[in-house]
Enzyme design. Structure first.
Site, short mmCIF file in Angstrom:
data_model
loop_
_atom_site.label_atom_id
_atom_site.label_comp_id
_atom_site.label_asym_id
_atom_site.label_seq_id
_atom_site.Cartn_x
_atom_site.Cartn_y
_atom_site.Cartn_z
N GLY A 199 -5.02 6.01 -6.00
CA GLY A 199 -4.50 5.60 -7.31
C GLY A 199 -4.24 4.10 -7.38
O GLY A 199 -3.70 3.52 -6.44
N ARG B 259 9.04 9.53 -6.55
CA ARG B 259 10.41 9.02 -6.43
C ARG B 259 11.17 9.07 -7.76
O ARG B 259 12.39 8.96 -7.76
CB ARG B 259 10.40 7.59 -5.88
CG ARG B 259 10.01 7.52 -4.41
CD ARG B 259 10.16 6.11 -3.87
NE ARG B 259 9.89 6.03 -2.43
CZ ARG B 259 8.68 5.87 -1.89
NH1 ARG B 259 7.61 5.78 -2.67
NH2 ARG B 259 8.53 5.79 -0.58
N GLY C 277 -0.13 12.37 -12.08
CA GLY C 277 -0.93 11.30 -11.47
C GLY C 277 -1.78 11.84 -10.34
O GLY C 277 -2.99 11.59 -10.27
N HIS C 278 -1.16 12.63 -9.46
CA HIS C 278 -1.92 13.25 -8.36
C HIS C 278 -3.02 14.16 -8.93
O HIS C 278 -4.15 14.18 -8.43
CB HIS C 278 -1.00 14.09 -7.48
CG HIS C 278 0.07 13.33 -6.78
ND1 HIS C 278 1.41 13.48 -7.08
CD2 HIS C 278 0.04 12.41 -5.78
CE1 HIS C 278 2.14 12.71 -6.29
NE2 HIS C 278 1.32 12.04 -5.50
N GLN D 155 5.16 5.36 8.01
CA GLN D 155 5.00 4.34 6.97
C GLN D 155 6.29 4.02 6.23
O GLN D 155 6.30 3.21 5.32
CB GLN D 155 3.90 4.73 5.98
CG GLN D 155 4.27 5.83 5.00
CD GLN D 155 3.08 6.23 4.17
OE1 GLN D 155 2.10 6.80 4.65
NE2 GLN D 155 3.13 5.93 2.88
N ILE E 159 -1.40 6.93 -14.17
CA ILE E 159 -0.93 7.87 -15.18
C ILE E 159 0.56 7.59 -15.42
O ILE E 159 1.34 7.48 -14.46
CB ILE E 159 -1.13 9.33 -14.72
CG1 ILE E 159 -2.61 9.58 -14.38
CG2 ILE E 159 -0.66 10.31 -15.79
CD1 ILE E 159 -3.59 9.43 -15.52
#
Ligand code: AMP
Length: 283
Positions: free
Chosen positions: A149, A191, A36-37, A61, A180
């Site tokens: 994303g 995660r 995905g990254h 965060q 993705i």
């Protein structure tokens, strides 16, 4: 790939590049990189002369300290992936570099109802932490394009709001890339590496629940669709925080659909002690 750990070194390198008129794209991440990254990096490289990625696990965060403590760190593999993906620059700051005065929230960003619904409701303070770190990173990198994303749907809206609030939207354009997924539908996430084999086998239910909403969507009452999706998650051993259908541009819950409004279905649920989020645009 050049790795910078210090703000001033990265700033002066970027200033030199920009003198030559080169556009810079920026992909902020928390590391433990996956496909995905890399899809964000690929788009960034296509659209910019210079690609900058950052890896920084931002303490401010995390509303849950144990989530921060257990956040996966795989920096050597990350560097290899970024190099293979053609990244030009990695910014890899220490916590003290981003927060010289200590890791705490500074100014308050008026995000309005964006931070009281969905993730904002279940993760108090989370989006203030996101804004704090993204604001700081954007001041350092000053990118022409910022790559985010859709996986973090609400975060995309929060960061677009941050850019407007700070006036940085005149310099930086937000580009949002699709989610993705693994072949079984599970959205890729850092995660996911924390899931046991059993949890991993059950995890695609979150995508099936959202797909069920998309496939069953009809004008009229939506409450039954939401209930069915919630039941499916519970049957598979999830503890849902929420599964909601909202306006795609507003994040306001929609219970009665007029057949026209653009909708998104979003879910957040724990499996074991891992909290997963996902979403699907419905129409
Ligand atoms: P993170 O490292 O989780 O903070 O994510 C960094 C960026 O990658 C954020 O803009 C995420 O939305 C994006 N991202 C994370 N997972 C995915 C995915 N499965 N597909 C596309 N983008 C993603």
């Amino acid at each position: 790939m050049i790795v910078f750990k210090k703000e001033k070194d990265l700033r002066s390198w970027l200033a030199d590049q920009k003198k030559n008129g080169k556009q810079a794209g920026f992909v902020p991440t928390m590391g433990a990189l996956h496909a995905g990254h890399l899809s964000l990096l690929r788009q960034c490289r296509q659209e910019n002369a210079i690609s900058v990625c950052s890896i920084f696990v931002n303490p401010t965060q995390f509303n849950d300290p144990s989530d921060y403590a257990k956040y996966p760190v795989t920096i050597e593999a990350d560097i290899r992936m970024l190099e293979a993906g053609g990244c030009d620059v990695l910014f890899l700051p220490a916590v003290e570099e981003i927060y010289p005065g200590g890791a705490q929230l500074g100014r308050h960003y008026p995000l309005g109802q964006l931070e009281t619904v969905l993730e904002g409701r279940y993760r108090p303070g989370h989006f203030q932490g996101v804004c704090t770190v993204v604001h700081r990173l954007l001041e350092i990198v000053q990118p022409d394009q910022l790559y985010l994303g859709q996986k973090d749907y609400q975060q995309c809206m929060v960061i677009a709001t941050l850019l407007e609030l700070t006036g940085m939207d005149s310099q930086t354009r937000v580009r949002i890339a699709p989610i993705i997924r693994e072949p079984d539908g599970l959205a890729m996430s850092s995660r996911n590496t924390r899931l046991s084999a059993e949890e991993r086998a059950a995890a695609p239910a979150i995508y099936r629940a959202l797909s069920g909403i998309r496939d069953g969507l009809q004008p009229g009452d939506l409450t039954r669709l939401k209930q069915e999706a919630t039941s499916l998650l519970v049957q598979q051993g999830f503890r849902p925080d929420y599964i909601e259908i909202t306006g795609a541009g507003s994040l306001e819950p929609v219970n009665e659909w007029d057949g026209q409004q653009a909708l998104v279905a979003l879910a957040a649920a724990f499996i074991g002690d891992v909290r997963l989020i996902d979403n699907i645009l419905l129409n």
